[in-house]
Write a protein that holds these residues in place. Sequence first.
Motif, PDB file in Angstrom:
ATOM      1  N   TYR A 142       0.404   5.429 -42.591  1.00 20.42           N
ATOM      2  CA  TYR A 142       0.582   3.865 -42.762  1.00 20.42           C
ATOM      3  C   TYR A 142       1.783   3.648 -41.993  1.00 20.42           C
ATOM      4  O   TYR A 142       1.779   2.692 -41.364  1.00 20.42           O
ATOM      5  N   LEU A 143       2.941   4.514 -42.137  1.00 22.07           N
ATOM      6  CA  LEU A 143       4.222   4.300 -41.261  1.00 22.07           C
ATOM      7  C   LEU A 143       4.194   4.407 -39.944  1.00 22.07           C
ATOM      8  O   LEU A 143       4.609   3.711 -39.226  1.00 22.07           O
ATOM      9  N   VAL A 144       3.371   5.601 -39.282  1.00 19.19           N
ATOM     10  CA  VAL A 144       3.185   5.688 -38.117  1.00 19.19           C
ATOM     11  C   VAL A 144       2.736   4.576 -36.936  1.00 19.19           C
ATOM     12  O   VAL A 144       3.404   4.202 -36.058  1.00 19.19           O
ATOM     13  N   THR A 145       1.583   3.950 -37.688  1.00 18.99           N
ATOM     14  CA  THR A 145       1.048   2.798 -36.821  1.00 18.99           C
ATOM     15  C   THR A 145       1.495   1.482 -36.729  1.00 18.99           C
ATOM     16  O   THR A 145       0.885   0.699 -36.103  1.00 18.99           O
ATOM     17  N   GLN A 146       2.594   1.372 -37.470  1.00 21.87           N
ATOM     18  CA  GLN A 146       2.962  -0.126 -37.732  1.00 21.87           C
ATOM     19  C   GLN A 146       3.538  -0.812 -36.326  1.00 21.87           C
ATOM     20  O   GLN A 146       3.121  -1.791 -35.971  1.00 21.87           O
ATOM     21  N   ILE A 147       4.457  -0.174 -35.844  1.00 25.94           N
ATOM     22  CA  ILE A 147       4.952  -0.524 -34.396  1.00 25.94           C
ATOM     23  C   ILE A 147       3.898  -0.346 -33.167  1.00 25.94           C
ATOM     24  O   ILE A 147       3.678  -1.342 -32.718  1.00 25.94           O
ATOM     25  N   PRO A 148       3.333   0.613 -32.969  1.00 27.27           N
ATOM     26  CA  PRO A 148       2.098   0.678 -32.157  1.00 27.27           C
ATOM     27  C   PRO A 148       1.182  -0.306 -32.274  1.00 27.27           C
ATOM     28  O   PRO A 148       0.645  -0.779 -31.274  1.00 27.27           O
ATOM     29  N   ALA A 149       0.955  -0.498 -33.620  1.00 30.19           N
ATOM     30  CA  ALA A 149      -0.132  -1.489 -33.627  1.00 30.19           C
ATOM     31  C   ALA A 149       0.125  -3.167 -33.344  1.00 30.19           C
ATOM     32  O   ALA A 149      -0.823  -3.771 -32.824  1.00 30.19           O
ATOM     33  N   GLY A 150       1.436  -3.222 -33.104  1.00 32.57           N
ATOM     34  CA  GLY A 150       1.850  -4.813 -32.605  1.00 32.57           C
ATOM     35  C   GLY A 150       1.579  -4.686 -31.241  1.00 32.57           C
ATOM     36  O   GLY A 150       1.220  -5.723 -30.747  1.00 32.57           O
ATOM     37  N   PHE A 151       1.771  -3.519 -30.224  1.00 29.01           N
ATOM     38  CA  PHE A 151       1.356  -3.550 -28.918  1.00 29.01           C
ATOM     39  C   PHE A 151      -0.334  -3.568 -28.817  1.00 29.01           C
ATOM     40  O   PHE A 151      -0.588  -4.397 -27.975  1.00 29.01           O
ATOM     41  N   LEU A 152      -1.158  -3.111 -29.687  1.00 32.39           N
ATOM     42  CA  LEU A 152      -2.498  -2.929 -29.431  1.00 32.39           C
ATOM     43  C   LEU A 152      -2.898  -4.507 -29.887  1.00 32.39           C
ATOM     44  O   LEU A 152      -3.946  -4.826 -29.403  1.00 32.39           O
ATOM     45  N   ALA A 153      -2.451  -5.077 -30.783  1.00 29.09           N
ATOM     46  CA  ALA A 153      -2.680  -6.486 -31.163  1.00 29.09           C
ATOM     47  C   ALA A 153      -2.361  -7.475 -30.016  1.00 29.09           C
ATOM     48  O   ALA A 153      -3.170  -8.430 -30.008  1.00 29.09           O
ATOM     49  N   ALA A 154      -1.531  -7.057 -29.313  1.00 28.46           N
ATOM     50  CA  ALA A 154      -1.108  -7.827 -28.093  1.00 28.46           C
ATOM     51  C   ALA A 154      -2.067  -7.752 -26.853  1.00 28.46           C
ATOM     52  O   ALA A 154      -2.387  -8.544 -25.968  1.00 28.46           O
ATOM     53  N   LYS A 155      -2.819  -6.293 -26.828  1.00 23.92           N
ATOM     54  CA  LYS A 155      -3.588  -6.159 -25.628  1.00 23.92           C
ATOM     55  C   LYS A 155      -5.152  -6.371 -26.042  1.00 23.92           C
ATOM     56  O   LYS A 155      -5.962  -6.585 -25.100  1.00 23.92           O
ATOM     57  N   PHE A 156      -5.571  -6.025 -27.377  1.00 23.73           N
ATOM     58  CA  PHE A 156      -6.784  -6.243 -27.852  1.00 23.73           C
ATOM     59  C   PHE A 156      -6.994  -7.345 -28.729  1.00 23.73           C
ATOM     60  O   PHE A 156      -6.059  -7.882 -29.074  1.00 23.73           O
ATOM     61  N   PRO A 157      -8.313  -7.775 -28.924  1.00 24.51           N
ATOM     62  CA  PRO A 157      -8.605  -8.888 -29.734  1.00 24.51           C
ATOM     63  C   PRO A 157      -8.081  -8.508 -31.321  1.00 24.51           C
ATOM     64  O   PRO A 157      -8.420  -7.632 -31.817  1.00 24.51           O
ATOM     65  N   PRO A 158      -7.177  -9.372 -31.734  1.00 24.12           N
ATOM     66  CA  PRO A 158      -6.461  -9.029 -33.000  1.00 24.12           C
ATOM     67  C   PRO A 158      -7.464  -9.179 -34.087  1.00 24.12           C
ATOM     68  O   PRO A 158      -7.584  -8.037 -35.001  1.00 24.12           O
ATOM     69  N   ASN A 159      -8.606  -9.918 -34.112  1.00 24.56           N
ATOM     70  CA  ASN A 159      -9.340 -10.153 -35.227  1.00 24.56           C
ATOM     71  C   ASN A 159     -10.377  -8.669 -35.354  1.00 24.56           C
ATOM     72  O   ASN A 159     -10.669  -8.157 -36.097  1.00 24.56           O
TER      73      ASN A 159
END
Length: 302
Positions: A142-159
């Motif tokens: 859970y700790l590892v993906t917090q920051i990378p997920a922010g970039f993924l949410a900007a690149k892919f549809p967040p919903n």
Amino acid sequence: MSSWNDAWDRGKQIVGDPLAKMTAAAASTVTSAASAATGGLSGAPPQQMQEEGNENPMRMHSNKILQFVEQTWIGKCRKRWLLAILANMGFMISFGIRCNFGAAKTHMYKNYTDPYGKVHMHEFNWTIEELSVMESSYFYGYLVTQIPAGFLAAKFPPNKLFGFGIGVGAFLNILLPYGFKVKSDYLVAFIQIAQGLVQGVCYPAMHGVWRYWAPPMERSKLATTAFTGSYAGAVLGLPLSAFLVSYVSWASPFYLYANRRADEESFQISIGGMSEPPLDPRDQYGEYEEVIEDGCFPVDDY
């Protein structure tokens, strides 16, 4: 201040109102895209296209259950509040599932007497070190993906990213009882780490959704409505998991929450709407125009 207002008025007379130009340009772009996608139906709104005989212009209503839900009062509320309610449900289930092992572990490695008076012998012989690793392994991922997920949410549809975290987590939760029964501590730790990895995208993904859907004056209310589901999930998850462990079996809360998460995943993706208001064919209340007027949506992106 009056001189500044006079200069602003003179500028508008010369070059026009910049906000009106931005709104008109964005609306023109969206209308052109919708017209091209639907075979050039003159940019007609989805309701008009349906009246002209096209029952399913963007293939969004093929599911009969979803058609029924959208005819109820839930489906007719403003889409951003529907998203907030669904996100609340998603976080409630996501955080509730973390209570499963905490409620089940005492019946897994200790003898206990059920509410009917029957004595059960323990199935596992865990040491304190093994138990500590299994309880904490979820949070490693859970700790590892917090920051990378922010970039993924900007690149892919967040919903869609939010639904991915729920759906994959549901599948992994079904595998946990199997990992316990084969008595493989490594398999249990691996499943929980993977579960933490996919669940770590949920919070950043929901922030990405509000980037498009939350007007500035409603941002706090929408975010609070969505994120309070995490606290409600823990409050309800512990007694529910304990009840199931006591009256059914230690594996029952894992299966129950897995099925609930799978339902929430399909509901969120299908009913929750698209990630961006101008791409939503079910925009009945002109939410795109509201978001544009409130200065929320990035017009320059379109």
